[in-house]
Design a protein around this motif. Structure first.
Motif, mmCIF file in Angstrom:
data_model
loop_
_atom_site.group_PDB
_atom_site.id
_atom_site.type_symbol
_atom_site.label_atom_id
_atom_site.label_comp_id
_atom_site.label_asym_id
_atom_site.label_seq_id
_atom_site.Cartn_x
_atom_site.Cartn_y
_atom_site.Cartn_z
ATOM 1 N N ARG A 215 0.862 -1.128 -0.165
ATOM 2 C CA ARG A 215 0.052 0.124 0.022
ATOM 3 C C ARG A 215 1.016 1.372 -0.096
ATOM 4 O O ARG A 215 1.870 1.192 0.717
ATOM 5 N N ILE A 216 0.417 2.245 -0.861
ATOM 6 C CA ILE A 216 1.124 3.434 -0.807
ATOM 7 C C ILE A 216 -0.068 4.539 -0.665
ATOM 8 O O ILE A 216 -1.013 4.726 -1.571
ATOM 9 N N ASP A 217 0.103 5.226 0.651
ATOM 10 C CA ASP A 217 -1.114 6.090 0.870
ATOM 11 C C ASP A 217 -2.717 5.362 0.975
ATOM 12 O O ASP A 217 -3.424 6.032 0.528
ATOM 13 N N GLY A 218 -2.697 4.227 1.078
ATOM 14 C CA GLY A 218 -3.915 3.435 0.996
ATOM 15 C C GLY A 218 -4.318 2.884 -0.104
ATOM 16 O O GLY A 218 -5.137 1.792 -0.387
ATOM 17 N N ASP A 219 -3.427 3.144 -1.183
ATOM 18 C CA ASP A 219 -3.627 2.582 -2.683
ATOM 19 C C ASP A 219 -3.121 1.386 -2.742
ATOM 20 O O ASP A 219 -1.759 1.179 -2.466
ATOM 21 N N ARG A 220 -3.405 0.582 -3.681
ATOM 22 C CA ARG A 220 -3.034 -0.666 -3.842
ATOM 23 C C ARG A 220 -1.824 -0.760 -4.794
ATOM 24 O O ARG A 220 -1.836 -0.130 -5.709
ATOM 25 N N GLY A 239 1.849 -1.890 -10.451
ATOM 26 C CA GLY A 239 1.018 -2.919 -11.064
ATOM 27 C C GLY A 239 1.948 -4.342 -10.812
ATOM 28 O O GLY A 239 2.733 -4.435 -10.228
ATOM 29 N N ARG A 240 1.232 -5.403 -11.342
ATOM 30 C CA ARG A 240 1.488 -6.820 -11.122
ATOM 31 C C ARG A 240 1.815 -7.237 -12.635
ATOM 32 O O ARG A 240 1.682 -8.648 -12.707
ATOM 33 N N GLY A 241 2.255 -6.597 -13.566
ATOM 34 C CA GLY A 241 2.243 -7.174 -14.917
ATOM 35 C C GLY A 241 3.549 -7.285 -15.481
ATOM 36 O O GLY A 241 4.720 -7.077 -14.571
ATOM 37 N N TYR A 242 3.570 -7.561 -16.740
ATOM 38 C CA TYR A 242 4.950 -7.835 -17.349
ATOM 39 C C TYR A 242 6.060 -6.855 -17.223
ATOM 40 O O TYR A 242 7.306 -6.699 -17.176
ATOM 41 N N ARG A 243 5.457 -5.446 -17.504
ATOM 42 C CA ARG A 243 6.154 -4.462 -17.742
ATOM 43 C C ARG A 243 6.913 -4.013 -16.346
ATOM 44 O O ARG A 243 7.903 -3.537 -16.327
ATOM 45 N N TRP A 390 3.667 -1.276 9.454
ATOM 46 C CA TRP A 390 3.627 0.089 8.969
ATOM 47 C C TRP A 390 2.297 0.130 8.115
ATOM 48 O O TRP A 390 1.811 1.311 8.023
ATOM 49 N N GLY A 391 1.750 -0.870 7.567
ATOM 50 C CA GLY A 391 0.553 -0.807 6.662
ATOM 51 C C GLY A 391 0.963 -0.351 5.367
ATOM 52 O O GLY A 391 0.097 -0.081 4.402
ATOM 53 N N GLY A 392 2.328 -0.311 5.111
ATOM 54 C CA GLY A 392 2.690 0.188 3.738
ATOM 55 C C GLY A 392 3.474 1.300 3.750
ATOM 56 O O GLY A 392 4.236 1.473 4.904
#
Length: 446
Positions: A215-220, A239-243, A390-392
């Motif tokens: 998490r960064i400032d609550g965002d995924r 993200g969680r992709g190839y790039r 920390w929660g991120g």
């Protein structure tokens, strides 16, 4: 009959869901087991050869002894008050923790100017962590910064507690906010080191990769871990992709990629792949546990193939014997992929194995390749504990600093080097330290 079977399955799943919800509300330790193991093994060391390594604290070098204390006999026997006669002296050693004291160092910085261009010129010492003077000219040294970063990022201690530790053990008074600012400066000094880690990672013969939520400032966001031959690199990406993976490994990565079944990993066309056998075994166990009647035949068949492959690895055959065993296992995998089950979970399992059929046995044909991506999963564990604390991160800059510092600390542990000294040296040189086995050296000029 199908209606009755499905009704019973729904009732069973509803009961499990309700039990899980109740356990989550009252369970202080969410990962503890609800039921004890029946007939557990006797605790303690095993007898005979299974005892393991017998270890004890060794007597110190005589030159390392800082203090000797004479322990005399009592005036009389504590049991009967009789006369006590001296026999001999035996040694006992005790190592005590002594709180360190901070050392205040004053730098007398020479200031001058260039006679030609009239620009200001000043002196700089390698141990100076900042060039600030005047009101901002009182700061912490590189080892204090390194210790704070190691406690916070390496061990997951909140900055407020890090400040208390420095005060208690070192007599250093500092605020949590000041330590956060110091962490960012340390990460900025480590830019060249992080770049060197990336270069070494891309040249590794085998890289284990894995990712988990962040998490960064609550965002995924996503935390990625890449473990190479001698280095570990973390990245916190949107993200969680190839790039996202390509930005770290490069699109031309040609080593062996030890990874799970996540589809973007397959796009590394120049790499040799090893899909995680442990993930498939866990998936088989879940399917077997939920199976009804003959639905367990398919996961059982795959489980036998994978366990036999691990048995071949443990047996250690070589040459023609190994080639024959691998060919037999590959033929069994091909027959498994030819199955056409009607049960949806089994059909998805066969489809997944069909896509991974060429990457299941790489660990048998390539030296130094693991059957699982356990190295990456182990590397994620420490940061996952930090995430629980920390929660991120609150900002993007904080996430970047955490990734850089964590990469250096984990690499230092991987190379059996003192992580605190490595971070201190990074600040002194503002570049890749000589303490790490990295392909490039040097760094930015002050």
């Amino acid at each position: 009959a199908d209606n009755a079977r499905l009704t019973a399955q729904v009732e069973r799943l509803q009961a499990r869901l309700e039990a899980s919800r109740r356990a989550g509300k009252r369970q202080a330790a969410p990962f503890s087991r609800d039921a004890k193991t029946p007939n557990p093994k006797r605790p303690g060391r095993r007898a005979g050869a299974g005892y393991g390594t017998k270890a004890r604290r060794r007597p110190p070098d005589p030159q390392r002894v800082d203090e000797s204390v004479a322990v005399g006999l009592p005036a009389c026997c504590p049991a009967c008050a009789g006369e006590v006669v001296f026999d001999e002296v035996r040694e006992q050693f005790q190592e005590e923790l002594v709180p360190a004291h901070s050392r205040m160092r004053r730098y007398e910085v020479a200031l001058g100017h260039c006679r030609s261009c009239r620009r200001r010129v000043r002196g700089h010492h390698p141990d100076q962590t900042s060039d600030a003077l005047g009101a901002a000219g009182v700061m912490l040294g590189p080892r204090a910064h390194a210790l704070a970063a190691w406690l916070h990022v390496g061990l997951g201690v909140p900055m407020a507690k890090v400040a208390k530790i420095l005060q208690t053990l070192g007599g250093i008074t500092v605020t949590p906010g000041g330590l956060h600012a110091a962490l960012h400066r340390t990460a900025a000094d480590a830019d060249a080191t992080y770049a060197a880690l990336l270069t070494s990672l891309r040249g590794s013969g085998a890289v284990a990769a894995d990712e988990t939520g962040w998490r960064i400032d609550g965002d995924r966001h996503w935390l990625w871990a890449y473990v190479g031959d001698t280095v570990t690199v973390y990245d916190i990406a949107a993200g969680r992709g190839y790039r996202d993976a390509e930005a770290i490994l490069g699109d031309d990565f040609a080593g062996v990629l030890e990874r799970d079944g996540w589809a973007p990993y397959r796009r590394f066309g120049h790499a040799t792949h090893q899909t995680c056998v442990a993930h498939l075994l866990r998936r088989c166990s879940e399917l077997i546990g939920d199976a009804v009647a003959g639905q367990a035949k398919v996961p059982h068949a795959l489980r036998r193939i994978l366990l036999d492959a691990l048995a071949v690895r443990d047996a250690g055959p070589t040459g023609a014997a190994l080639a024959d065993r691998v060919a037999g296992l590959q033929a069994r995998i091909d027959r498994f992929c030819a199955r056409t089950p009607t049960h949806d979970p089994n059909r998805r399992l066969v489809g997944h194995v069909s896509r991974e059929r060429e990457h299941l046995l790489t660990f048998l044909t390539h030296d130094g390749v693991a059957a699982t991506n356990w190295r990456a999963e182990q590397a994620l564990r420490g940061m996952i504990c930090n995430r629980k604390q920390w929660g991120g991160n609150k900002t993007r800059a904080g996430a970047d600093s955490a990734a850089v510092i964590a990469s250096i600390l984990r690499t230092a542990d991987q190379q059996h080097v003192d992580p605190v000294e490595v971070l201190a040296e990074v600040q002194r040189t503002r570049g890749a330290p000589d303490l790490l086995d990295l392909p490039v050296g040097g760094g930015r000029s002050p």
